[in-house]
Scaffold this motif. Structure first.
Motif, PDB file in Angstrom:
ATOM      1  N   PRO A 216      -1.493  67.221 -10.342  1.00 31.21           N
ATOM      2  CA  PRO A 216      -1.655  67.212  -8.881  1.00 31.21           C
ATOM      3  C   PRO A 216      -0.409  66.677  -8.193  1.00 31.21           C
ATOM      4  O   PRO A 216       0.237  65.736  -8.669  1.00 31.21           O
ATOM      5  N   ASN A 217      -0.062  67.275  -7.065  1.00 38.27           N
ATOM      6  CA  ASN A 217       1.009  66.763  -6.213  1.00 38.27           C
ATOM      7  C   ASN A 217       0.425  66.222  -4.913  1.00 38.27           C
ATOM      8  O   ASN A 217       1.033  66.291  -3.854  1.00 38.27           O
ATOM      9  N   TYR A 218      -0.778  65.694  -5.022  1.00 36.23           N
ATOM     10  CA  TYR A 218      -1.499  65.096  -3.906  1.00 36.23           C
ATOM     11  C   TYR A 218      -2.222  63.858  -4.428  1.00 36.23           C
ATOM     12  O   TYR A 218      -2.368  63.646  -5.650  1.00 36.23           O
TER      13      TYR A 218
ATOM     14  N   SER B 212     -19.394  64.502  -8.279  1.00 33.75           N
ATOM     15  CA  SER B 212     -19.246  64.605  -9.733  1.00 33.75           C
ATOM     16  C   SER B 212     -19.345  66.061 -10.188  1.00 33.75           C
ATOM     17  O   SER B 212     -20.246  66.791  -9.798  1.00 33.75           O
ATOM     18  N   GLY B 213     -18.393  66.483 -11.011  1.00 36.24           N
ATOM     19  CA  GLY B 213     -18.383  67.849 -11.518  1.00 36.24           C
ATOM     20  C   GLY B 213     -17.583  68.817 -10.683  1.00 36.24           C
ATOM     21  O   GLY B 213     -17.371  69.960 -11.099  1.00 36.24           O
ATOM     22  N   HIS B 214     -17.121  68.398  -9.514  1.00 38.02           N
ATOM     23  CA  HIS B 214     -16.342  69.272  -8.640  1.00 38.02           C
ATOM     24  C   HIS B 214     -14.849  69.132  -8.945  1.00 38.02           C
ATOM     25  O   HIS B 214     -14.383  68.080  -9.384  1.00 38.02           O
ATOM     26  N   THR B 215     -14.105  70.190  -8.688  1.00 33.87           N
ATOM     27  CA  THR B 215     -12.687  70.232  -9.031  1.00 33.87           C
ATOM     28  C   THR B 215     -11.896  70.863  -7.895  1.00 33.87           C
ATOM     29  O   THR B 215     -12.314  71.871  -7.319  1.00 33.87           O
ATOM     30  N   ILE B 216     -10.739  70.271  -7.582  1.00 35.62           N
ATOM     31  CA  ILE B 216      -9.802  70.883  -6.642  1.00 35.62           C
ATOM     32  C   ILE B 216      -8.933  71.865  -7.415  1.00 35.62           C
ATOM     33  O   ILE B 216      -8.287  71.493  -8.399  1.00 35.62           O
ATOM     34  N   THR B 217      -8.929  73.108  -6.997  1.00 35.20           N
ATOM     35  CA  THR B 217      -8.151  74.135  -7.700  1.00 35.20           C
ATOM     36  C   THR B 217      -6.941  74.609  -6.909  1.00 35.20           C
ATOM     37  O   THR B 217      -6.056  75.250  -7.476  1.00 35.20           O
TER      38      THR B 217
ATOM     39  N   ASP C 116      -2.704  71.450   4.298  1.00 36.79           N
ATOM     40  CA  ASP C 116      -3.141  72.547   5.178  1.00 36.79           C
ATOM     41  C   ASP C 116      -4.516  73.052   4.777  1.00 36.79           C
ATOM     42  O   ASP C 116      -5.468  72.980   5.548  1.00 36.79           O
ATOM     43  N   THR C 117      -4.644  73.582   3.576  1.00 37.54           N
ATOM     44  CA  THR C 117      -5.928  74.095   3.084  1.00 37.54           C
ATOM     45  C   THR C 117      -6.135  73.635   1.656  1.00 37.54           C
ATOM     46  O   THR C 117      -5.188  73.258   0.966  1.00 37.54           O
ATOM     47  N   LEU C 118      -7.382  73.675   1.236  1.00 36.74           N
ATOM     48  CA  LEU C 118      -7.680  73.378  -0.161  1.00 36.74           C
ATOM     49  C   LEU C 118      -8.902  74.161  -0.590  1.00 36.74           C
ATOM     50  O   LEU C 118      -9.680  74.656   0.236  1.00 36.74           O
ATOM     51  N   THR C 119      -9.070  74.272  -1.898  1.00 36.59           N
ATOM     52  CA  THR C 119     -10.233  74.932  -2.486  1.00 36.59           C
ATOM     53  C   THR C 119     -10.869  73.979  -3.494  1.00 36.59           C
ATOM     54  O   THR C 119     -10.183  73.436  -4.359  1.00 36.59           O
ATOM     55  N   ILE C 120     -12.188  73.787  -3.348  1.00 38.46           N
ATOM     56  CA  ILE C 120     -12.942  72.927  -4.261  1.00 38.46           C
ATOM     57  C   ILE C 120     -14.044  73.782  -4.875  1.00 38.46           C
ATOM     58  O   ILE C 120     -14.754  74.513  -4.159  1.00 38.46           O
ATOM     59  N   ILE C 121     -14.203  73.696  -6.181  1.00 35.60           N
ATOM     60  CA  ILE C 121     -15.226  74.495  -6.851  1.00 35.60           C
ATOM     61  C   ILE C 121     -16.172  73.595  -7.640  1.00 35.60           C
ATOM     62  O   ILE C 121     -15.823  72.485  -8.039  1.00 35.60           O
ATOM     63  N   ASN C 122     -17.368  74.117  -7.847  1.00 36.60           N
ATOM     64  CA  ASN C 122     -18.353  73.520  -8.754  1.00 36.60           C
ATOM     65  C   ASN C 122     -18.690  74.593  -9.776  1.00 36.60           C
ATOM     66  O   ASN C 122     -19.442  75.516  -9.482  1.00 36.60           O
ATOM     67  N   GLY C 123     -18.087  74.472 -10.964  1.00 35.40           N
ATOM     68  CA  GLY C 123     -18.215  75.561 -11.922  1.00 35.40           C
ATOM     69  C   GLY C 123     -17.413  76.744 -11.428  1.00 35.40           C
ATOM     70  O   GLY C 123     -16.198  76.679 -11.310  1.00 35.40           O
ATOM     71  N   LYS C 124     -18.095  77.830 -11.087  1.00 34.17           N
ATOM     72  CA  LYS C 124     -17.440  79.002 -10.524  1.00 34.17           C
ATOM     73  C   LYS C 124     -17.768  79.197  -9.046  1.00 34.17           C
ATOM     74  O   LYS C 124     -17.363  80.191  -8.449  1.00 34.17           O
TER      75      LYS C 124
ATOM     76  N   ASN D 277     -17.528  78.276  -5.115  1.00 36.78           N
ATOM     77  CA  ASN D 277     -16.673  77.644  -4.124  1.00 36.78           C
ATOM     78  C   ASN D 277     -17.537  76.778  -3.206  1.00 36.78           C
ATOM     79  O   ASN D 277     -18.440  77.276  -2.519  1.00 36.78           O
ATOM     80  N   VAL D 278     -17.279  75.470  -3.188  1.00 40.20           N
ATOM     81  CA  VAL D 278     -18.084  74.534  -2.388  1.00 40.20           C
ATOM     82  C   VAL D 278     -17.232  73.855  -1.316  1.00 40.20           C
ATOM     83  O   VAL D 278     -17.644  72.834  -0.746  1.00 40.20           O
ATOM     84  N   THR D 279     -16.092  74.437  -0.993  1.00 42.85           N
ATOM     85  CA  THR D 279     -15.165  73.807  -0.052  1.00 42.85           C
ATOM     86  C   THR D 279     -15.811  73.552   1.299  1.00 42.85           C
ATOM     87  O   THR D 279     -15.538  72.528   1.952  1.00 42.85           O
ATOM     88  N   GLU D 280     -16.683  74.461   1.753  1.00 42.89           N
ATOM     89  CA  GLU D 280     -17.276  74.338   3.084  1.00 42.89           C
ATOM     90  C   GLU D 280     -18.163  73.104   3.220  1.00 42.89           C
ATOM     91  O   GLU D 280     -18.541  72.733   4.335  1.00 42.89           O
ATOM     92  N   ASN D 281     -18.472  72.460   2.118  1.00 43.07           N
ATOM     93  CA  ASN D 281     -19.312  71.268   2.168  1.00 43.07           C
ATOM     94  C   ASN D 281     -18.505  69.983   2.342  1.00 43.07           C
ATOM     95  O   ASN D 281     -19.082  68.891   2.370  1.00 43.07           O
ATOM     96  N   TYR D 282     -17.196  70.127   2.470  1.00 43.71           N
ATOM     97  CA  TYR D 282     -16.321  68.962   2.625  1.00 43.71           C
ATOM     98  C   TYR D 282     -15.634  68.992   3.985  1.00 43.71           C
ATOM     99  O   TYR D 282     -15.325  70.053   4.517  1.00 43.71           O
ATOM    100  N   GLU D 283     -15.390  67.801   4.521  1.00 44.85           N
ATOM    101  CA  GLU D 283     -14.632  67.637   5.757  1.00 44.85           C
ATOM    102  C   GLU D 283     -13.275  67.033   5.385  1.00 44.85           C
ATOM    103  O   GLU D 283     -13.187  65.874   4.967  1.00 44.85           O
ATOM    104  N   LEU D 284     -12.210  67.842   5.534  1.00 45.50           N
ATOM    105  CA  LEU D 284     -10.886  67.428   5.083  1.00 45.50           C
ATOM    106  C   LEU D 284     -10.131  66.685   6.174  1.00 45.50           C
ATOM    107  O   LEU D 284     -10.079  67.110   7.320  1.00 45.50           O
ATOM    108  N   THR D 285      -9.558  65.553   5.801  1.00 47.80           N
ATOM    109  CA  THR D 285      -8.564  64.878   6.622  1.00 47.80           C
ATOM    110  C   THR D 285      -7.350  64.603   5.736  1.00 47.80           C
ATOM    111  O   THR D 285      -7.466  64.530   4.513  1.00 47.80           O
TER     112      THR D 285
END
Length: 335
Positions: free
Chosen positions: A208-210, A219-224, A243-251, A253-261
């Motif tokens: 990671p560069n973040y 738990s079980g989620h991954t930033i891809t 700017d943007t990120l993608t988070i997955i749970n298995g296969k 995409n669960v990114t919409e469940n997070y509020e990014l700052t």
């Protein structure tokens, strides 16, 4: 003669039923009967745990005199036992939680008879979007922590009883799942000037560069994937942001469940190394032959990038050279 009336009871009440007899002095009266496949003498005692239903009770009154003569009269009545109403509550009526976190609802029963508990109820409790467990008269309902952001109705069903009445279909609660906050900051990065715009490359796996500084992942989620805004060309520093990120749970995409700052990182451009080579008579050897005329001095630049030339340099070139003198036939310096 005697009279006895039909009875309507509620489960758990119980009752003692005795015929009303018009007695005559000098006669003996004996009461016997049957109820629910059991015989009784005297009054009919209906236990509090008699199940709901409709029963027939038979009373026989036998009258005897002192001469040994007797006469019996039999009458039957209907004994109806109705269900006992329970009070059932589902609480709270509404609540909020954060994505990735369970919340608790309770389904509580009250009004049981005979020290009974909710364990006497028939069936298995079904609760939407949750699991449940029973202790005493209270079901603990634990919501699914993987529910996506949104509003959900918690409903219960599946229970019944022969002796109690209640209506689960009228019960419902509302669960609101909000986004989980996560703060991701780009790591500071330093590059050497190359004449081009430089930026922190998007993360697409690997190291990671973040840095996650607040919130964290379920738990079980991954930033891809993470992309960044902000670049720099000239020597110096400025801010960069996620700017943007993608988070997955298995296969999934669960990114919409997070509020990014994102707090800013820094991109720094350091100067490129430039070698300035003094040329004597067009040669980098910096040597001349005794007796030759004074050579022309010039410079050669080594290290320009992106096809740049000395035209990008500021100021004016100035060459300083000490005087060459001859002493005792030895060369100690030349102009």
């Amino acid at each position: 003669t005697f009279t006895v009336e039909d009875q309507t009871l509620t489960y758990g009440d119980g009752a003692t039923i005795s015929p009303s007899i018009s007695k005559v002095s000098g006669l003996t009266y004996t009461i016997t009967g049957t109820f629910n496949n059991s015989n009784f003498t005297g009054s009919l005692v209906i236990p509090t745990n008699t199940s709901v239903g409709t029963y027939t009770a038979t009373f026989t009154v036998t009258v005897s005199d002192s001469y040994g003569l007797s006469e019996s009269t039999t009458k039957s009545i209907t004994v109806k036992i109705d269900k006992k109403a329970l009070t059932v509550t589902l609480a709270p009526s509404s609540t909020q939680t954060t994505y990735g976190t369970s919340t608790i609802f309770t389904l509580t029963f009250s009004g049981f008879a005979n020290s009974e508990t909710a364990s006497v109820l028939n069936g298995t409790l079904n609760s939407t979007n949750s699991t449940n467990s029973l202790s005493g008269n209270v079901y603990t309902i634990t919501t699914d922590p993987t529910l996506a952001v949104g509003d959900y109705t918690i409903k219960v069903s599946g229970l019944s009883s022969n002796n109690y009445s209640f209506d689960l279909s009228k019960l419902s609660s509302t669960l609101t799942v909000g986004k989980k906050g996560i703060t991701i900051n780009p790591n500071d990065v330093t590059y050497v000037y190359n004449g081009l715009a430089q930026s922190l490359p998007a993360f697409n796996g690997g190291t990671p560069n973040y840095t996650i500084t607040a919130g964290g992942l379920v738990s079980g989620h991954t930033i891809t994937y993470v992309s960044y805004t902000g670049s720099r060309t000239e020597v110096g520093s400025n801010s960069i942001m996620v700017d943007t990120l993608t988070i997955i749970n298995g296969k999934t995409n669960v990114t919409e469940n997070y509020e990014l700052t994102s707090d800013p990182g820094t991109i720094t451009i350091d100067p490129a190394s430039l070698t300035v080579q003094v040329m004597v008579g067009g040669s980098a050897s910096n040597t001349i032959t005794y007796g030759d005329e004074n050579p022309e001095l010039s410079v050669n630049y080594i290290g320009f990038v992106n096809n740049e030339t000395e035209s990008v340099l500021g100021g004016a070139l100035k060459l300083n050279c000490s005087t060459l003198t001859l002493s005792s036939n030895q060369i100690s310096g030349y102009p």
